[in-house]
Design an enzyme around this catalytic site. Structure first.
Site, PDB file in Angstrom:
ATOM      1  N   ASN A   1     -34.524  25.921  -3.907  1.00 36.95           N
ATOM      2  CA  ASN A   1     -33.068  25.778  -3.910  1.00 36.95           C
ATOM      3  C   ASN A   1     -32.424  26.474  -2.718  1.00 36.95           C
ATOM      4  O   ASN A   1     -32.988  27.411  -2.158  1.00 36.95           O
ATOM      5  CB  ASN A   1     -32.512  26.356  -5.204  1.00 36.95           C
ATOM      6  CG  ASN A   1     -32.683  27.854  -5.251  1.00 36.95           C
ATOM      7  OD1 ASN A   1     -31.934  28.586  -4.619  1.00 36.95           O
ATOM      8  ND2 ASN A   1     -33.689  28.331  -5.957  1.00 36.95           N
TER       9      ASN A   1
ATOM     10  N   LYS B   1     -30.448  40.642 -10.956  1.00 32.06           N
ATOM     11  CA  LYS B   1     -29.773  40.746  -9.655  1.00 32.06           C
ATOM     12  C   LYS B   1     -28.418  40.095  -9.777  1.00 32.06           C
ATOM     13  O   LYS B   1     -28.275  39.096 -10.482  1.00 32.06           O
ATOM     14  CB  LYS B   1     -30.606  40.047  -8.585  1.00 32.06           C
ATOM     15  CG  LYS B   1     -30.052  40.179  -7.176  1.00 32.06           C
ATOM     16  CD  LYS B   1     -31.085  39.716  -6.161  1.00 32.06           C
ATOM     17  CE  LYS B   1     -31.100  38.215  -5.998  1.00 32.06           C
ATOM     18  NZ  LYS B   1     -32.146  37.763  -5.058  1.00 32.06           N
TER      19      LYS B   1
ATOM     20  N   LYS C   1     -24.617  38.936  -7.622  1.00 33.48           N
ATOM     21  CA  LYS C   1     -23.942  38.661  -6.361  1.00 33.48           C
ATOM     22  C   LYS C   1     -22.897  39.726  -6.077  1.00 33.48           C
ATOM     23  O   LYS C   1     -22.213  40.193  -6.993  1.00 33.48           O
ATOM     24  CB  LYS C   1     -23.249  37.292  -6.425  1.00 33.48           C
ATOM     25  CG  LYS C   1     -24.187  36.138  -6.730  1.00 33.48           C
ATOM     26  CD  LYS C   1     -25.233  36.004  -5.655  1.00 33.48           C
ATOM     27  CE  LYS C   1     -26.200  34.876  -5.931  1.00 33.48           C
ATOM     28  NZ  LYS C   1     -27.348  34.908  -5.010  1.00 33.48           N
TER      29      LYS C   1
ATOM     30  N   ASP D   1     -26.852  41.350  -4.114  1.00 32.78           N
ATOM     31  CA  ASP D   1     -27.126  40.368  -3.060  1.00 32.78           C
ATOM     32  C   ASP D   1     -25.814  39.896  -2.436  1.00 32.78           C
ATOM     33  O   ASP D   1     -24.979  39.320  -3.118  1.00 32.78           O
ATOM     34  CB  ASP D   1     -27.873  39.179  -3.685  1.00 32.78           C
ATOM     35  CG  ASP D   1     -28.306  38.150  -2.651  1.00 32.78           C
ATOM     36  OD1 ASP D   1     -28.007  38.319  -1.458  1.00 32.78           O
ATOM     37  OD2 ASP D   1     -28.948  37.164  -3.059  1.00 32.78           O
TER      38      ASP D   1
ATOM     39  N   GLU E   1     -29.370  43.428  -0.850  1.00 32.07           N
ATOM     40  CA  GLU E   1     -29.982  42.252  -0.236  1.00 32.07           C
ATOM     41  C   GLU E   1     -29.061  41.507   0.723  1.00 32.07           C
ATOM     42  O   GLU E   1     -27.894  41.302   0.427  1.00 32.07           O
ATOM     43  CB  GLU E   1     -30.411  41.303  -1.372  1.00 32.07           C
ATOM     44  CG  GLU E   1     -31.004  39.980  -0.925  1.00 32.07           C
ATOM     45  CD  GLU E   1     -31.580  39.202  -2.116  1.00 32.07           C
ATOM     46  OE1 GLU E   1     -32.055  39.829  -3.079  1.00 32.07           O
ATOM     47  OE2 GLU E   1     -31.541  37.960  -2.068  1.00 32.07           O
TER      48      GLU E   1
ATOM     49  N   GLU F   1     -35.174  35.742   2.928  1.00 35.02           N
ATOM     50  CA  GLU F   1     -35.223  34.410   2.315  1.00 35.02           C
ATOM     51  C   GLU F   1     -34.760  33.321   3.281  1.00 35.02           C
ATOM     52  O   GLU F   1     -35.039  32.150   3.056  1.00 35.02           O
ATOM     53  CB  GLU F   1     -34.390  34.363   1.034  1.00 35.02           C
ATOM     54  CG  GLU F   1     -32.897  34.443   1.263  1.00 35.02           C
ATOM     55  CD  GLU F   1     -32.094  34.355  -0.043  1.00 35.02           C
ATOM     56  OE1 GLU F   1     -32.194  35.295  -0.848  1.00 35.02           O
ATOM     57  OE2 GLU F   1     -31.385  33.366  -0.233  1.00 35.02           O
TER      58      GLU F   1
ATOM     59  N   ASP G   1     -39.630  32.820   1.519  1.00 35.07           N
ATOM     60  CA  ASP G   1     -39.914  31.838   0.467  1.00 35.07           C
ATOM     61  C   ASP G   1     -40.870  30.797   1.041  1.00 35.07           C
ATOM     62  O   ASP G   1     -40.488  30.005   1.902  1.00 35.07           O
ATOM     63  CB  ASP G   1     -38.588  31.192   0.038  1.00 35.07           C
ATOM     64  CG  ASP G   1     -38.759  30.140  -1.058  1.00 35.07           C
ATOM     65  OD1 ASP G   1     -39.882  29.648  -1.265  1.00 35.07           O
ATOM     66  OD2 ASP G   1     -37.743  29.807  -1.681  1.00 35.07           O
TER      67      ASP G   1
ATOM     68  N   HIS H   1     -38.259  34.685  -2.598  1.00 35.03           N
ATOM     69  CA  HIS H   1     -37.089  33.959  -3.095  1.00 35.03           C
ATOM     70  C   HIS H   1     -37.549  32.664  -3.765  1.00 35.03           C
ATOM     71  O   HIS H   1     -38.612  32.147  -3.464  1.00 35.03           O
ATOM     72  CB  HIS H   1     -36.205  33.634  -1.883  1.00 35.03           C
ATOM     73  CG  HIS H   1     -35.165  32.576  -2.121  1.00 35.03           C
ATOM     74  ND1 HIS H   1     -35.415  31.236  -1.920  1.00 35.03           N
ATOM     75  CD2 HIS H   1     -33.873  32.660  -2.516  1.00 35.03           C
ATOM     76  CE1 HIS H   1     -34.314  30.546  -2.187  1.00 35.03           C
ATOM     77  NE2 HIS H   1     -33.364  31.388  -2.543  1.00 35.03           N
TER      78      HIS H   1
ATOM     79  N   GLU I   1     -38.985  36.021  -7.702  1.00 36.46           N
ATOM     80  CA  GLU I   1     -37.630  35.808  -8.209  1.00 36.46           C
ATOM     81  C   GLU I   1     -37.660  34.812  -9.367  1.00 36.46           C
ATOM     82  O   GLU I   1     -38.617  34.055  -9.531  1.00 36.46           O
ATOM     83  CB  GLU I   1     -36.747  35.265  -7.073  1.00 36.46           C
ATOM     84  CG  GLU I   1     -35.280  35.161  -7.442  1.00 36.46           C
ATOM     85  CD  GLU I   1     -34.394  34.897  -6.218  1.00 36.46           C
ATOM     86  OE1 GLU I   1     -34.886  34.341  -5.228  1.00 36.46           O
ATOM     87  OE2 GLU I   1     -33.198  35.248  -6.283  1.00 36.46           O
TER      88      GLU I   1
END
Ligand SMILES: [Mg+2]
Length: 388
Positions: free
Chosen positions: A53, A181, A183, A212, A238, A264, A291, A321, A340
Site C-alpha cells: 500500500n 503506531k 499518525k 509517524d 518515524e 519505507e 519495504d 513497512h 508492520e
C-alpha cells in the site's frame, strides 16, 4: 520448468484514511499471477504478487515493459541450475535489462510485484514455506517461529480526536497487539501531544507506541516535534522529514536521542546506503523500514541487508513497512526485528494467515508452501476473481 501464462489486474484498495501527507481515497494496487508448468503436491504451481500500500497500481509499467520482458525471455534464462525451478536473481536481471541506474521512480514497485510472485513459485516448487527457504539459503537455517508485529494506524478523527483514537488503540489491544503506531503532523504540536498522551493511556506505556509524521516536516518543525516528543520516550519517531533529506535526518539525530525510524520510501540498496552514509542513523537503536514489495523485491532486499551489515547494522533493526505476508516471511526467515501490520485497512492485502491470529504482539506463519496466501481466504478469492 517454464512460465506458461501471466495475468495482471488493477484492484482498488481505496479507503477514507489519510496521513499527514496523502489521502488513500484513490489508492489501488496491481496483482499478478504467474502460471508455470511445474506441479507440486498435486497442484499446478502458480505464484502471486502485489504491491504494498501507499504506491499505486503499476499497470502501465507491468504491461508495457516488465511483463513482456519476462514473457519474451528464453525459459533457460530464468531457470536455476537444476532446471526444475526459477532463479529469482536471473529473473531480476531479465526484468532490469536496459534500465539505467539511479532515478528509481516506481519501476521498483513494478519489479517488486513480479519478484514476490517469483519467490512464491520458488518456495512452492521446493514445497516449503518461503521463510524456511530463506533461512536455509541465506540465514542460519532456522526461522523465528513467531514474528513481532505492531498495529499501524492512529488516524485523525475530526470532531472526536481523543475518543476516536483511544477506541482505535483499544481495538488493537483486543486483537492481540501489544504495540501500536499513530499518525502525527496533521494538527499543531500541542494538539498532537494531547493525542499521544491519550494513546499512551490506552496502550499502557510510551515504549509501546510509535509515532509517524509521514515525511511531512521541515527541519524546524521536525526539531520542535522532537522537543515535544522527547519527554515521553515513545518507541520511535518515524519519517520526520522528506525521506531523501538525509541532512535533516542527521540533524534530527543529533538533537533527538530516542529511536528514530525511516526507510519505507527508499526503494533501492543505493538509497539505503546513502541513508546509512549520510542520514546519521544509529545502529544501536534506530529502525529501518524498507519495504521489499515496493523496492525491487527480495532480490534487492538481500542486497540492502548486505549494505546494512557492511555498515555494522543487525537485521534485527529492520521492521519493514507494508503489513503483508511477503515481508512477514522475510522477517521470520532472515530474523528481522519484526513487521508492520495494518489491521482492518488495505484488506485483504494487509494482515496475515487466517489460521494465525496475533497473540501477545506476535504472529506465527502457516506451514504452507510459498508465501502462504492460500491460508488467506479473502485474498485468494480476490486473486481468483481477477486473475483466473
Ligand atoms: Mg510510515
Amino acid at each position: 520448468m517454464k512460465i506458461t501464462d501471466i495475468r495482471e489486474a488493477r484492484v482498488s484498495i481505496a479507503s477514507d484514511i489519510a496521513n499527514a501527507y496523502i489521502s488513500f481515497a484513490k489508492m489501488d494496487v496491481s496483482v499478478v499471477a504467474i502460471y508455470t508448468d511445474a506441479w507440486a503436491d498435486g497442484r499446478q504451481v502458480v505464484g502471486y504478487g502485489f504491491n504494498s500500500n501507499g504506491r499505486y497500481a503499476q499497470s502501465g509499467l507491468l504491461r508495457e515493459r516488465f511483463l513482456p520482458r519476462l514473457q519474451e525471455a528464453e525459459p533457460a534464462a530464468l531457470r536455476d541450475e537444476s532446471g526444475g525451478n526459477l532463479d529469482p536473481f536471473k529473473v531480476w536481471s531479465v526484468l532490469m535489462a536496459n534500465e539505467k541506474p539511479g532515478g528509481h521512480g516506481e519501476r521498483s514497485v513494478a519489479v517488486g510485484i513480479i519478484d514476490m510472485a517469483i519467490w512464491d513459485i520458488v518456495a512452492k516448487v521446493e514445497n516449503k514455506p518461503l521463510a524456511r527457504l530463506l533461512a536455509e539459503r541465506y540465514g542460519d537455517g532456522n526461522t523465528d517461529e513467531r514474528v513481532s508485529v505492531y498495529a499501524a494506524g492512529g488516524y485523525y478523527y475530526p470532531g472526536k480526536q481523543i475518543q476516536g483514537l483511544q477506541d482505535e488503540m483499544r481495538s488493537y489491544l483486543d486483537m492481540g497487539y501489544t504495540c501500536t503506531k499513530m499518525k502525527i503532523g496533521g494538527v499543531p504540536l500541542a494538539e498532537d501531544l494531547k493525542r499521544i498522551e491519550a494513546a499512551i493511556d490506552v496502550v499502557g506505556d510510551a515504549s509501546r507506541l510509535a509515532v509517524d509524521a509521514n515525511g511531512r516536516f521541515d527541519l524546524k518543525t521536525a526539531l520542535a516535534f522532537a522537543d515535544g516528543l522527547a519527554p515521553y520516550g515513545v518507541r520511535w519517531y518515524e519519517e520526520a522529514g522528506d525521506p531523501l533529506d538525509y541532512a535533516l535526518q542527521q540533524q534530527l539525530g543529533e538533537h533527538y536521542d530516542p529511536p528514530m525510524a525511516t526507510g519505507e520510501n527508499l526503494f533501492s540498496h543505493q538509497d539505503a546506503r546513502n541513508l546509512l552514509r549520510y542520514g546519521g542513523m544509529r545502529a544501536d537503536r534506530d529502525i529501518l523500514q524498507m519495504d521489499p514489495a515496493l523496492s525491487y523485491g527480495l532480490v534487492e532486499y538481500l542486497r540492502t541487508l548486505q549494505v546494512l551489515r557492511s555498515h555494522g547494522w543487525s537485521p534485527r533493526q529492520c521492521i519493514p513497512h507494508g503489513g503483508h505476508q511477503f515481508a512477514l516471511n522475510i522477517a521470520a526467515g532472515l530474523k528481522l526485528g519484526g513487521n508492520e501490520s495494518y489491521p482492518e485497512v488495505f484488506a485483504p492485502f494487509g494482515g496475515f494467515a487466517d489460521s494465525a491470529p496475533v497473540e501477545e504482539g506476535r504472529v506465527a506463519l502457516p506451514e504452507l508452501p510459498g508465501i502462504g496466501f492460500e491460508d488467506k481466504r479473502e485474498l485468494m478469492a480476490l486473486f481468483r476473481q481477477h486473475l483466473s
